[in-house]
Design a protein around this motif. Structure first.
Motif, PDB file in Angstrom:
ATOM      1  N   ALA A 194      11.736  56.318  63.414  1.00  0.00           N
ATOM      2  CA  ALA A 194      12.385  55.182  63.322  1.00  0.00           C
ATOM      3  C   ALA A 194      13.832  55.169  63.834  1.00  0.00           C
ATOM      4  O   ALA A 194      14.447  54.420  64.283  1.00  0.00           O
ATOM      5  N   MET A 195      14.376  56.217  63.763  1.00  0.00           N
ATOM      6  CA  MET A 195      15.835  56.453  63.857  1.00  0.00           C
ATOM      7  C   MET A 195      15.891  57.311  65.212  1.00  0.00           C
ATOM      8  O   MET A 195      16.982  57.891  65.445  1.00  0.00           O
ATOM      9  N   ALA A 196      14.940  57.278  65.891  1.00  0.00           N
ATOM     10  CA  ALA A 196      14.818  57.946  67.440  1.00  0.00           C
ATOM     11  C   ALA A 196      16.211  57.502  68.220  1.00  0.00           C
ATOM     12  O   ALA A 196      16.719  58.441  69.064  1.00  0.00           O
ATOM     13  N   PRO A 197      16.279  56.327  68.308  1.00  0.00           N
ATOM     14  CA  PRO A 197      17.725  55.932  68.859  1.00  0.00           C
ATOM     15  C   PRO A 197      19.059  56.572  68.457  1.00  0.00           C
ATOM     16  O   PRO A 197      19.954  56.433  69.253  1.00  0.00           O
ATOM     17  N   PHE A 198      19.136  57.157  67.316  1.00  0.00           N
ATOM     18  CA  PHE A 198      20.092  57.869  66.646  1.00  0.00           C
ATOM     19  C   PHE A 198      19.700  59.323  66.547  1.00  0.00           C
ATOM     20  O   PHE A 198      19.391  59.590  65.214  1.00  0.00           O
ATOM     21  N   PRO A 199      19.320  60.092  67.594  1.00  0.00           N
ATOM     22  CA  PRO A 199      18.900  61.217  67.272  1.00  0.00           C
ATOM     23  C   PRO A 199      19.153  62.394  66.028  1.00  0.00           C
ATOM     24  O   PRO A 199      18.495  63.158  65.582  1.00  0.00           O
ATOM     25  N   ASP A 200      20.547  62.300  66.023  1.00  0.00           N
ATOM     26  CA  ASP A 200      20.980  63.080  64.932  1.00  0.00           C
ATOM     27  C   ASP A 200      21.220  62.414  63.593  1.00  0.00           C
ATOM     28  O   ASP A 200      21.844  63.384  62.713  1.00  0.00           O
ATOM     29  N   VAL A 201      20.819  61.482  63.390  1.00  0.00           N
ATOM     30  CA  VAL A 201      20.513  60.949  62.157  1.00  0.00           C
ATOM     31  C   VAL A 201      19.321  61.046  61.598  1.00  0.00           C
ATOM     32  O   VAL A 201      18.219  60.125  62.189  1.00  0.00           O
ATOM     33  N   LYS A 202      19.002  61.939  61.042  1.00  0.00           N
ATOM     34  CA  LYS A 202      17.577  62.511  60.511  1.00  0.00           C
ATOM     35  C   LYS A 202      17.192  62.191  59.057  1.00  0.00           C
ATOM     36  O   LYS A 202      17.743  63.156  58.190  1.00  0.00           O
ATOM     37  N   PRO A 203      16.648  61.254  58.687  1.00  0.00           N
ATOM     38  CA  PRO A 203      16.269  61.186  57.166  1.00  0.00           C
ATOM     39  C   PRO A 203      15.318  62.195  56.735  1.00  0.00           C
ATOM     40  O   PRO A 203      14.915  62.518  55.627  1.00  0.00           O
ATOM     41  N   THR A 204      14.660  62.928  57.880  1.00  0.00           N
ATOM     42  CA  THR A 204      13.489  63.847  57.455  1.00  0.00           C
ATOM     43  C   THR A 204      14.014  64.855  56.736  1.00  0.00           C
ATOM     44  O   THR A 204      13.308  65.344  55.698  1.00  0.00           O
ATOM     45  N   SER A 205      15.377  65.392  57.034  1.00  0.00           N
ATOM     46  CA  SER A 205      16.020  66.382  56.128  1.00  0.00           C
ATOM     47  C   SER A 205      16.094  66.120  54.722  1.00  0.00           C
ATOM     48  O   SER A 205      15.805  66.800  53.826  1.00  0.00           O
ATOM     49  N   PHE A 206      16.291  64.811  54.330  1.00  0.00           N
ATOM     50  CA  PHE A 206      16.429  64.209  52.851  1.00  0.00           C
ATOM     51  C   PHE A 206      15.175  64.466  52.191  1.00  0.00           C
ATOM     52  O   PHE A 206      14.939  64.925  50.953  1.00  0.00           O
ATOM     53  N   ILE A 207      13.893  63.875  52.881  1.00  0.00           N
ATOM     54  CA  ILE A 207      12.805  64.008  52.422  1.00  0.00           C
ATOM     55  C   ILE A 207      12.177  65.386  52.277  1.00  0.00           C
ATOM     56  O   ILE A 207      11.611  65.637  51.195  1.00  0.00           O
ATOM     57  N   VAL A 208      12.464  66.364  53.202  1.00  0.00           N
ATOM     58  CA  VAL A 208      12.136  67.551  52.954  1.00  0.00           C
ATOM     59  C   VAL A 208      12.568  68.085  51.837  1.00  0.00           C
ATOM     60  O   VAL A 208      12.042  69.003  50.846  1.00  0.00           O
ATOM     61  N   ILE A 209      13.936  68.016  51.658  1.00  0.00           N
ATOM     62  CA  ILE A 209      14.698  68.440  50.508  1.00  0.00           C
ATOM     63  C   ILE A 209      14.360  68.002  49.139  1.00  0.00           C
ATOM     64  O   ILE A 209      14.161  68.664  48.231  1.00  0.00           O
ATOM     65  N   MET A 210      14.350  66.984  49.108  1.00  0.00           N
ATOM     66  CA  MET A 210      13.649  66.241  47.887  1.00  0.00           C
ATOM     67  C   MET A 210      12.408  66.618  47.665  1.00  0.00           C
ATOM     68  O   MET A 210      12.071  67.003  46.374  1.00  0.00           O
ATOM     69  N   THR A 211      11.440  66.889  48.238  1.00  0.00           N
ATOM     70  CA  THR A 211      10.289  67.412  48.263  1.00  0.00           C
ATOM     71  C   THR A 211      10.156  68.829  47.597  1.00  0.00           C
ATOM     72  O   THR A 211       9.587  69.092  46.565  1.00  0.00           O
TER      73      THR A 211
END
Length: 244
Positions: A79-96
């Motif tokens: 979803a944030m591909a237009p802003f490649p360095d804005v990565k919510p992925t890292s947040f979800i990985v850390i929370m998991t």
């Protein structure tokens, strides 16, 4: 005895891959193919985690829950591909990792990388992204038992640090593939050039952890206890037995 052999199987396979890589480098002029060798080593380093997850006893609802988190992490990146360095992925990985443990953090991180690349494009960078996000999950899971690791101010700083660590791992791939000739100066220049992008990734992760850690922690913990995930049911049964 069989369970112990199964748990060691992933490490034995990883060791075999490492040894074969060293043999290739030593006897078959493998220094000219260091990108392939590095990918082999990355895959080998990830094998024990997948092997242990595959061989351990897991319920279907536990696997589904991890799959949902991995999907959310992947879709957040897409979803944030237009802003490649804005990565919510890292947040979800850390929370998991902070709620379910390092193994779940690794699975969510590495799976999110390969799934999101189905939309963004697969390539030789995929194993590096899998490794970077997977190790992010592992190390965050190692911190979950420390009280200070659940302080959102400290977590914000950890999130910024993870942004840089992820970037440095990916910079290493970039240097090995594209920088010729590879010298100390070109190596440092490549890392300096990525500073801004790594900073954006780190700030994004830190801000998300600061503002949304408490709510996500409560939600994941609620699911974990409601459905008895990650050994919670066994702990509750044991406590009930002791109380009776």
């Amino acid at each position: 005895m069989i369970a112990q052999l199964k748990s060691k199987g992933g490490y034995l396979i990883a060791l075999a891959v490492m040894v074969l890589s060293l043999v290739w480098i030593t006897f078959f002029n493998g220094d000219q193919h260091y990108v392939i060798i590095s990918i082999m080593c990355l895959v080998a380093s990830m094998l024990p985690f997948y092997w242990h997850f595959e061989t351990r006893r897991s319920e279907a609802r536990e696997i589904v829950f991890i799959a949902v988190l991995a999907t959310m992490a992947a879709l957040g990146r897409v979803a944030m591909a237009p802003f490649p360095d804005v990565k919510p992925t890292s947040f979800i990985v850390i929370m998991t990792a902070l709620t379910l443990g390092k193994e779940s953090g690794f699975i969510v991180g590495s799976t999110a990388a390969i799934v999101s690349n189905l939309f963004l494009g697969q390539g030789p960078w995929t194993p590096w992204q899998m490794f970077a996000w997977g190790m992010m999950g592992v190390t965050a899971g190692m911190l979950r038992n420390f009280d200070w690791a659940h302080n959102r101010y400290i977590l914000a700083g950890i999130g910024v640090a993870y942004g840089f660590l992820f970037g440095w791992i990916m910079d290493l791939w970039y240097v090995l593939v594209y920088i010729q000739p590879l010298t100390i100066k070109t190596f440092i220049a490549a890392y300096v050039a990525s500073f801004y992008f790594d900073l954006i990734h780190g700030i994004t992760t830190g801000v998300l952890l600061f503002f949304f850690y408490n709510s996500w922690y409560r939600i994941i913990e609620r699911f974990k206890y409601k459905y008895g995930l990650m050994g919670v049911q066994e702990q509750l049964d044991a406590q009930g037995f002791k109380e009776s």
